[in-house]
Design a protein around this motif. Sequence first.
Motif, short mmCIF file in Angstrom:
data_model
loop_
_atom_site.label_atom_id
_atom_site.label_comp_id
_atom_site.label_asym_id
_atom_site.label_seq_id
_atom_site.Cartn_x
_atom_site.Cartn_y
_atom_site.Cartn_z
N UNK A 99 7.64 -18.01 -1.65
CA UNK A 99 6.97 -17.60 -2.87
C UNK A 99 5.46 -17.48 -2.66
N UNK A 100 4.87 -18.44 -1.97
CA UNK A 100 3.42 -18.41 -1.74
C UNK A 100 3.05 -17.23 -0.86
N UNK A 101 3.85 -16.95 0.17
CA UNK A 101 3.57 -15.81 1.04
C UNK A 101 3.61 -14.51 0.25
N UNK A 102 4.64 -14.34 -0.57
CA UNK A 102 4.77 -13.12 -1.36
C UNK A 102 3.60 -12.98 -2.33
N UNK A 107 0.65 -14.33 -2.14
CA UNK A 107 -0.60 -14.10 -1.40
C UNK A 107 -0.72 -12.64 -0.97
N UNK A 108 0.39 -12.06 -0.51
CA UNK A 108 0.35 -10.66 -0.10
C UNK A 108 0.09 -9.74 -1.29
N UNK A 109 0.69 -10.05 -2.42
CA UNK A 109 0.45 -9.25 -3.63
C UNK A 109 -1.02 -9.34 -4.04
N UNK A 110 -1.58 -10.54 -3.97
CA UNK A 110 -3.00 -10.72 -4.30
C UNK A 110 -3.87 -9.89 -3.36
N UNK A 111 -3.57 -9.93 -2.07
CA UNK A 111 -4.37 -9.17 -1.10
C UNK A 111 -4.31 -7.68 -1.38
N UNK A 112 -3.12 -7.19 -1.69
CA UNK A 112 -2.96 -5.76 -2.00
C UNK A 112 -3.74 -5.39 -3.25
N UNK A 113 -3.69 -6.25 -4.26
CA UNK A 113 -4.43 -5.99 -5.50
C UNK A 113 -5.93 -5.99 -5.27
N UNK A 114 -6.41 -6.93 -4.45
CA UNK A 114 -7.85 -7.00 -4.18
C UNK A 114 -8.29 -5.79 -3.36
N UNK A 115 -7.47 -5.38 -2.41
CA UNK A 115 -7.78 -4.16 -1.66
C UNK A 115 -7.89 -2.98 -2.61
N UNK A 116 -6.92 -2.83 -3.51
CA UNK A 116 -6.94 -1.72 -4.47
C UNK A 116 -8.14 -1.83 -5.42
N UNK A 117 -8.58 -3.04 -5.69
CA UNK A 117 -9.72 -3.27 -6.58
C UNK A 117 -11.04 -2.88 -5.92
N UNK A 118 -11.16 -3.15 -4.62
CA UNK A 118 -12.44 -2.97 -3.94
C UNK A 118 -12.60 -1.61 -3.28
N UNK A 119 -11.51 -0.92 -2.96
CA UNK A 119 -11.61 0.30 -2.17
C UNK A 119 -12.10 1.53 -2.94
N UNK A 120 -12.00 1.63 -4.27
CA UNK A 120 -12.46 2.85 -4.94
C UNK A 120 -13.92 3.21 -4.66
N UNK A 121 -14.80 2.23 -4.56
CA UNK A 121 -16.21 2.54 -4.27
C UNK A 121 -16.33 3.23 -2.92
N UNK A 122 -15.54 2.79 -1.92
CA UNK A 122 -15.57 3.41 -0.61
C UNK A 122 -15.05 4.84 -0.67
N UNK A 123 -14.03 5.07 -1.46
CA UNK A 123 -13.48 6.42 -1.58
C UNK A 123 -14.46 7.35 -2.28
N UNK A 124 -15.24 6.82 -3.22
CA UNK A 124 -16.26 7.64 -3.87
C UNK A 124 -17.35 8.04 -2.89
#
Length: 401
Positions: free
Chosen positions: A283-286, A288-305
Amino acid sequence: MTTPQLDDLDADRVAAIDNSGWGRSFTFFQPRNLAFWAYLMLVVTGLFSFASMLAGQYAAYRQAIVVALVLFAVYGAIFWWFTHHIDRYARQPAALVVVAFLWGGLAATWTMAAHANDAVRALYAKAFGQAWALDWGAGLAAPFDEEIAKGVGLLLLISLAPRLVRTAFDGFILGAFIGLGFQIVEDVAYALGSAGSQFGASQVESAMSTVWMRMATGVSAHILYSAVFCAGLVYLLGRPAEPRKAGRGLALMATAMLLHGVWDSMGALVRGHTALLFVLMFAVIVIALVVAIKVFAMTVPAERQFLRAIMAPEVARGVLTATELEAMCGDRKARKAFRKAGVGRQERTRAVHVLDAADELADELAAARGADTDRVAFARSELARIRDGAPPPSRDAAPTM
């Protein structure tokens, strides 16, 4: 498109390059920067501690040390490649990435966290008793000591490379490399500890059980924790290209420490129930991976702009198509859809190479700050050649790369 409109796009490109730090180099030797000396002192101290530990036990556990170093080096190389692969935008210079990795592996681990963890657990034992400290000490010490130690490394990197660490995504990527260094060195130390569990008998077999376990669970360990923590730290501080969002920053930092704490407290939480332990681990692994994916999606839009602003003039000039721009600035699904739009395997393969060539062109444009250099001209010609399916030029036709 009229010339004034193209001029505006070119101006936006230069602004995006300057704001993102894309294409800038990194110089580590900065004798007039106090951060350089602080970094150097703490990393060298950690290196001496780690080397002394290995040297002191090499004679007795030589085989286990060699096996652990080799396997974790391969393991680390895979994660290094993956982390570098997802950094497709304002890619950090290799020198800065190495500096981040060394901080995590030597300074954060041996100079800071190792001593802090021992001190905090000793305080817990005095305050709440030895039994309580054995159950909960690791889970209530390491998440704070270790994440803060890794976060200090990011602060030093900001001081050493303020024009390169500009967004939360930069914090996410550099944090991942700091965590990778921390994890590899910590894993080696754990494997060495296991090698001595039977007084050196069957040392390789004893070490391998730890090696496989650390590899299996490493996907959601320090790499992930420090990536999330350091992204949050950038949000908390604010950067020229990342407005300050203190609430979001504190939430991400707390999330990283919470995940870390739950992982280190599993033994106390399950109270000897083996089945429950595996359920909680999964459960913790899953999560944690979901959190990492969400944070990546949260931070990457500025780079794409930034990428869109850098490459938009190429669409206006006819170098890049609008469809290609959307694919290279989009997410994984957008790039996959672009590849699958081709008819037949050959066209789909060509689409992959077109996107790679467009990424190379973006790198060259950023390094040239938008100027029409020979390297930029060559990158443009390569993009056109690959799109048309023409053979590569002779070696003499390409500029020195």
